[in-house]
Design a protein around this motif. Structure first.
Motif, PDB file in Angstrom:
ATOM      1  N   GLY A 106       5.273  -0.613   0.569  1.00  0.00           N
ATOM      2  CA  GLY A 106       5.708   0.138   1.740  1.00  0.00           C
ATOM      3  C   GLY A 106       7.229   0.122   1.783  1.00  0.00           C
ATOM      4  O   GLY A 106       7.891  -0.389   0.876  1.00  0.00           O
ATOM      5  N   ARG A 158       7.391  10.719  -4.042  1.00  0.00           N
ATOM      6  CA  ARG A 158       6.821  12.042  -3.767  1.00  0.00           C
ATOM      7  C   ARG A 158       7.573  12.691  -2.615  1.00  0.00           C
ATOM      8  O   ARG A 158       7.911  12.009  -1.643  1.00  0.00           O
ATOM      9  N   SER A 232      -7.350   8.899   6.740  1.00  0.00           N
ATOM     10  CA  SER A 232      -7.394   7.440   6.730  1.00  0.00           C
ATOM     11  C   SER A 232      -7.626   6.897   8.135  1.00  0.00           C
ATOM     12  O   SER A 232      -6.900   7.269   9.068  1.00  0.00           O
TER      13      SER A 232
HETATM   14  N1  SAM Z   1       6.621   3.703   0.285  1.00  0.00           N
HETATM   15  C1  SAM Z   1       6.671   4.398  -0.959  1.00  0.00           C
HETATM   16  C2  SAM Z   1       6.832   5.887  -0.743  1.00  0.00           C
HETATM   17  O1  SAM Z   1       6.655   6.344   0.387  1.00  0.00           O
HETATM   18  O2  SAM Z   1       7.135   6.575  -1.718  1.00  0.00           O
HETATM   19  C3  SAM Z   1       5.481   4.136  -1.847  1.00  0.00           C
HETATM   20  C4  SAM Z   1       4.191   3.817  -1.179  1.00  0.00           C
HETATM   21  S1  SAM Z   1       3.395   5.215  -0.443  1.00  0.00           S
HETATM   22  C5  SAM Z   1       2.109   4.414   0.466  1.00  0.00           C
HETATM   23  C6  SAM Z   1       2.607   5.940  -1.867  1.00  0.00           C
HETATM   24  C7  SAM Z   1       1.949   7.288  -1.693  1.00  0.00           C
HETATM   25  O3  SAM Z   1       0.687   7.155  -1.054  1.00  0.00           O
HETATM   26  C8  SAM Z   1       2.659   8.313  -0.857  1.00  0.00           C
HETATM   27  O4  SAM Z   1       3.653   8.965  -1.606  1.00  0.00           O
HETATM   28  C9  SAM Z   1       1.519   9.239  -0.411  1.00  0.00           C
HETATM   29  O5  SAM Z   1       1.530  10.471  -1.130  1.00  0.00           O
HETATM   30  C10 SAM Z   1       0.241   8.444  -0.743  1.00  0.00           C
HETATM   31  N2  SAM Z   1      -0.663   8.376   0.430  1.00  0.00           N
HETATM   32  C11 SAM Z   1      -0.466   7.719   1.581  1.00  0.00           C
HETATM   33  N3  SAM Z   1      -1.485   7.970   2.456  1.00  0.00           N
HETATM   34  C12 SAM Z   1      -2.343   8.798   1.805  1.00  0.00           C
HETATM   35  C13 SAM Z   1      -3.584   9.428   2.192  1.00  0.00           C
HETATM   36  N4  SAM Z   1      -4.106   9.262   3.412  1.00  0.00           N
HETATM   37  N5  SAM Z   1      -4.204  10.222   1.291  1.00  0.00           N
HETATM   38  C14 SAM Z   1      -3.675  10.379   0.048  1.00  0.00           C
HETATM   39  N6  SAM Z   1      -2.512   9.833  -0.359  1.00  0.00           N
HETATM   40  C15 SAM Z   1      -1.841   9.040   0.523  1.00  0.00           C
END
Ligand code: SAM
Length: 350
Positions: A106, A158, A232
Motif C-alpha cells: 500500500g 497503473r 471488493s
Molecule cells: N499502492 C500501489 C499502487 O497503488 O500502485 C500498489 C498496490 S495497489 C493495491 C495494486 C493494484 O491493485 C492497483 O494498481 C489496482 O489496479 C489493483 N486493485 C485494487 N483494488 C482492485 C479491485 N477491487 N479489483 C481489481 N484490481 C484492484
C-alpha cells in the motif's frame, strides 16, 4: 499470420480500436489468434516469471475500489520486517523460477522510504542478478531516484483510468495528472516503467477503455499491467458491478487489443484474471500476455492483502507457487524464460 487486422501504426485513434473492442464470433477468435501471434513474434514463447512479495498492506489512500484502502477496518494491517523480506527473496532465489522480485505494498508516503532503500541495497548485494521491481505508489522524483540508485530496476504504477474525472472520483485527494507525472519522472530516471489500468471500473465506457489502451501506447511503457475491476467488500464500490458484467469476454478483448497496440511491451497475466475464472491467467497467456507473476508473499500474510475477493493461492506458500508456475507453463507448452526479463525495448536499457 492472420490478415485483416491493422498493424500497430494504424491503431492511433479511438475509432481504430472500437471495432476491435466490439469483435464477436469468428472475428473475436481471429483477434485472439492475432494477439497470440503478435506476442510470439515480439516477445517469444519463453515466459519471464516475476515473484511478487506483498510486503505491507498499510495504506494512507482511500481508493474507492481497493480492499486495503485506509478506511476499511477489515484487513489486519501488517508490514514485513527487512529481514523477513530478505528471507522471502532468498526462497525465491532458491526456487530458481523467477528472474525478478516485485516488492508491492500500500502507499505510506515518506514513512518507510529509507527502509525500502536499505532493503533494495541488501537484495542487490546478495542477488546482483535478480531484477527488482517496486510497486508502492506515487512518490516525489527524489525518492524514486534514491531507490534507483539503491538498485531498483523497474517500477509499476497503473494509471487505473485515462479519464481524469473518473480518476478523481475514485481517488480522493489525487489526480490523474499527478499519477502521470510520477510515470514521467520514473521514465526520466531511466527506470523501466510499467503503467496500466483496471478494466470495467464503474463509470467506464468502451470509449474510455479505448483511451486507456491508447494512453499505454502513447507512453510506450516497458510493462503494462491490466486486470478486471472486481467489487471488493468493505469498499464504497462493493455493490457496483464491473462495467462489462454482462460481457465476460471484454477483459480478454481488451488484453488482445492492448497487445496489438503495444507489441513489444511486457504484459503479465495478472492474478485478477484468475479471480474472474479459474483458467483466467492461462487464457491471458494465450491472448496477448507474455509474463507470469506468482505470489511469493509468506502464506500467513496473504489473506490480509485481499484487494478484491477470490484472489487465488491465498493458502499456498512461495514454493507451491513456484512449482505451480512451472506446471502451468508446461501445460501451455511455454518454456520458462531464463535471466531477469528486462525491457524488450533495447533503447531503454542502460
Ligand atoms: N499502492 C500501489 C499502487 O497503488 O500502485 C500498489 C498496490 S495497489 C493495491 C495494486 C493494484 O491493485 C492497483 O494498481 C489496482 O489496479 C489493483 N486493485 C485494487 N483494488 C482492485 C479491485 N477491487 N479489483 C481489481 N484490481 C484492484
Amino acid at each position: 499470420m492472420a490478415t485483416g487486422f491493422p498493424e500497430r501504426e494504424a491503431l492511433l485513434t479511438r475509432a481504430d480500436l472500437l471495432p476491435l473492442l466490439r469483435a464477436a464470433g469468428p472475428d473475436l477468435d481471429a483477434l485472439y489468434r492475432r494477439a497470440d501471434d503478435t506476442r510470439r513474434r515480439f516477445c517469444g514463447d519463453a515466459v519471464p516469471v516475476r515473484a511478487i512479495i506483498e510486503f505491507s498492506n498499510a495504506c494512507f489512500n482511500d481508493c474507492l475500489y481497493c480492499g486495503i484502502r485506509a478506511s476499511n477496518p477489515a484487513p489486519e494491517r501488517y508490514r514485513m520486517s527487512p529481514d523477513d523480506i530478505l528471507a522471502a527473496v532468498r526462497s525465491i532465489a532458491a526456487a530458481g523460477t523467477a528472474g525478478t522480485v516485485v516488492l508491492q505494498s500500500g502507499e505510506t508516503p515518506g514513512l518507510h522510504d529509507d527502509e525500502l532503500t536499505a532493503v533494495l541495497r541488501r537484495i542487490k548485494a546478495e542477488f546482483p542478478d535478480l531484477a527488482i521491481t517496486c510497486s508502492v505508489g506515487n512518490r516525489p522524483p527524489e525518492v524514486y531516484a534514491q531507490w534507483r540508485e539503491a538498485g531498483m530496476d523497474r517500477f509499476l504504477l497503473r494509471f487505473e483510468t485515462s479519464d481524469p474525472e473518473l480518476f478523481a472520483r475514485l481517488h480522493p485527494g489525487s489526480t490523474l495528472a499527478e499519477r502521470l507525472d510520477c510515470l514521467r519522472s520514473l521514465r526520466a530516471l531511466g527506470v523501466q516503467t510499467g503503467g496500466g489500468f483496471m478494466i470495467g471500473l464503474p463509470g467506464e465506457t468502451v470509449d474510455i477503455l479505448a483511451d486507456n489502451i491508447l494512453l499505454c501506447r502513447e507512453f510506450d511503457f516497458d510493462m503494462i499491467g491490466i486486470g478486471p475491476f472486481i467489487p471488493s467488500p468493505g469498499t464504497p464500490l462493493a455493490h457496483e458491478p464491473n462495467a462489462y458484467a454482462g460481457d465476460p469476454e471484454m477483459v480478454f478483448r481488451a488484453l488482445a487489443v492492448l497487445r496489438l497496440a503495444n507489441p513489444d511491451a511486457h504484459i503479465p497475466a495478472t492474478t485478477a484474471f484468475d479471480a474472474l475464472r479459474p483458467d483466467g491467467r492461462n487464457l491471458a497467456l494465450q491472448r496477448g500476455a507474455n509474463v507470469f507473476m506468482p505470489n511469493a508473499t509468506p502464506r500467513g500474510l496473504r489473506r490480509h492483502y485481499q484487494l478484491y475477493p477470490g484472489k487465488p493461492c491465498i493458502d499456498e506458500d512461495a514454493s507451491d507457487c513456484a512449482l505451480c508456475s512451472r506446471a502451468r507453463l508446461r501445460s501451455l507448452g511455454r518454456p520458462l524464460a531464463s535471466g531477469p526479463g528486462h525491457s524488450l525495448k533495447q533503447s531503454r536499457l542502460s
